[in-house]
Enzyme design. Structure first.
Site, PDB file in Angstrom:
ATOM      1  N   LYS A   1      67.820  11.295  97.184  1.00  0.00           N
ATOM      2  CA  LYS A   1      67.780  11.840  98.552  1.00  0.00           C
ATOM      3  C   LYS A   1      66.911  13.089  98.461  1.00  0.00           C
ATOM      4  CE  LYS A   1      70.814  12.944 102.443  1.00  0.00           C
ATOM      5  NZ  LYS A   1      70.038  12.285 103.499  1.00  0.00           N
TER       6      LYS A   1
HETATM    7  N1  PMP Z   1      69.032   6.353 104.674  1.00  0.00           N
HETATM    8  C1  PMP Z   1      68.508   7.581 104.916  1.00  0.00           C
HETATM    9  C2  PMP Z   1      67.024   7.735 104.915  1.00  0.00           C
HETATM   10  C3  PMP Z   1      69.354   8.661 105.163  1.00  0.00           C
HETATM   11  O1  PMP Z   1      68.846   9.877 105.399  1.00  0.00           O
HETATM   12  C4  PMP Z   1      70.750   8.456 105.177  1.00  0.00           C
HETATM   13  C5  PMP Z   1      71.662   9.614 105.457  1.00  0.00           C
HETATM   14  N2  PMP Z   1      71.944  10.324 104.280  1.00  0.00           N
HETATM   15  C6  PMP Z   1      71.246   7.178 104.926  1.00  0.00           C
HETATM   16  C7  PMP Z   1      70.358   6.144 104.681  1.00  0.00           C
HETATM   17  C8  PMP Z   1      72.707   6.909 104.916  1.00  0.00           C
HETATM   18  O2  PMP Z   1      73.306   7.506 103.791  1.00  0.00           O
HETATM   19  P1  PMP Z   1      74.807   8.011 103.788  1.00  0.00           P
HETATM   20  O3  PMP Z   1      75.619   6.893 104.340  1.00  0.00           O
HETATM   21  O4  PMP Z   1      75.101   8.254 102.359  1.00  0.00           O
HETATM   22  O5  PMP Z   1      74.880   9.215 104.643  1.00  0.00           O
END
Ligand code: PMP
Length: 292
Positions: free
Chosen positions: A159
């Site tokens: 991320k």
């Molecule tokens: N894809 C992207 C590009 C994101 O920014 C997020 C949010 N963090 C997600 C998917 C979903 O991830 P999560 O469920 O861990 O928040």
């Protein structure tokens, strides 16, 4: 959305080991992260005084840092405790929590081995990612022109802030056309995800979702797959071609901020906010509030 700038608020931010007054949590303009995107972050939500899946988020933060070739100079436990302290100090039993780690100003250039890794954690109120009025109709997505890069073209499992460059561009383009967000395809032209959330489709009682082989395998994605499994709903993870959207009946997004958000439209394709979407949305709401 609040118009108070994020640098000019009351409260406390955890900054390299201490809670400091909000406005004092500042960095130098020659920080490596600002110039070369050596930045990773998390987005996590607290419900009823507990950060949902906090340990998973913290582990992902550390792993994102390792993918960008840096080690966060704290233990995961210390970061977990710091996140809890931030939500408490800012009186946010329900709210959004944002840890971020970046390379500092000790070196300025592509190589950054001698930089220190800095960490901050902030928290704020963030009620609903999409307009709640769209709950019954579902949000409208454009199909983005930008494609998610291949895993050998960007650190796609992290991320990392740099990966959001094309997300911001895609979301801006979509909003300018009156859409709420954009669906992104990947480097192969297959369906990938939205700009900040994963995507699921439903057809004939089964769930179809792309394999997260070049985008974030969301914590909410995995949680909702667990909830679907509990309900005995079959989940098929596979490559999905954009033309297949014609035959899908329901569609929803998952993410920490988006939670479970029904989608009514993606470009020319329409979906209903059906029973499976509604059940999983309600299962998720129950689970995050500790009633799962
Ligand atoms: N894809 C992207 C590009 C994101 O920014 C997020 C949010 N963090 C997600 C998917 C979903 O991830 P999560 O469920 O861990 O928040």
């Amino acid at each position: 959305m609040s118009l108070i700038p994020f640098n000019d608020r009351d409260g406390f931010i955890w900054f390299n080991g201490n809670l400091v007054p909000w406005r004092e949590a500042q960095i130098h303009v020659l920080s490596h992260g600002l110039h070369y995107a050596s930045v990773v972050f998390e987005g996590q939500r607290a419900y009823n005084g507990e950060i949902f899946k906090l340990k998973e988020h913290t582990s992902r933060l550390f792993n994102s840092g390792r993918i960008l070739d840096f080690e966060i100079p704290y233990s995961e436990d210390e970061i977990n405790e710091a996140a809890k302290a931030v939500m408490k100090a800012n009186n946010l039993p329900d709210g959004y929590c944002r840890p971020v780690a970046w390379r500092g100003p000790e070196m300025m250039g592509v190589a950054a081995q001698a930089t220190k890794v800095h960490v901050a954690i902030a928290g704020w109120e963030w009620p609903s990612y999409f307009d709640p009025i769209l709950r019954d109709k579902g949000i409208r997505l454009d199909v983005a022109e930008w494609h998610r890069p291949a895993p050998n073209c960007a650190p796609t499992a992290s991320k990392a802030a740099g990966l959001y460059m094309i997300c911001t561009l895609s979301k801006h383009a979509a909003e300018r056309k009156g859409y709420n967000d954009a669906l992104m395809l990947d480097y192969r032209g297959q369906v990938a995800e939205a700009t900040g959330a994963n995507v699921f489709f439903i057809k004939e009682g089964k769930i179809h979702t792309p394999k997260p082989d070049c985008f974030l395998d969301g914590i909410t994605r995995r949680t909702v797959m667990g909830l679907a499994h509990k309900r005995g709903i079959e989940i098929i993870e596979r490559a999905i071609q954009p033309e297949e959207m014609e035959g899908f009946e329901q569609c929803f997004l998952t993410g920490t901020a988006a939670e479970v958000t029904a989608v009514g439209e993606i470009g020319p394709y329409n979906f209903v906010v059906g029973d499976i979407t509604k059940s999983l949305r309600s299962d998720y709401e129950q689970l995050v509030r500790g009633n799962g």
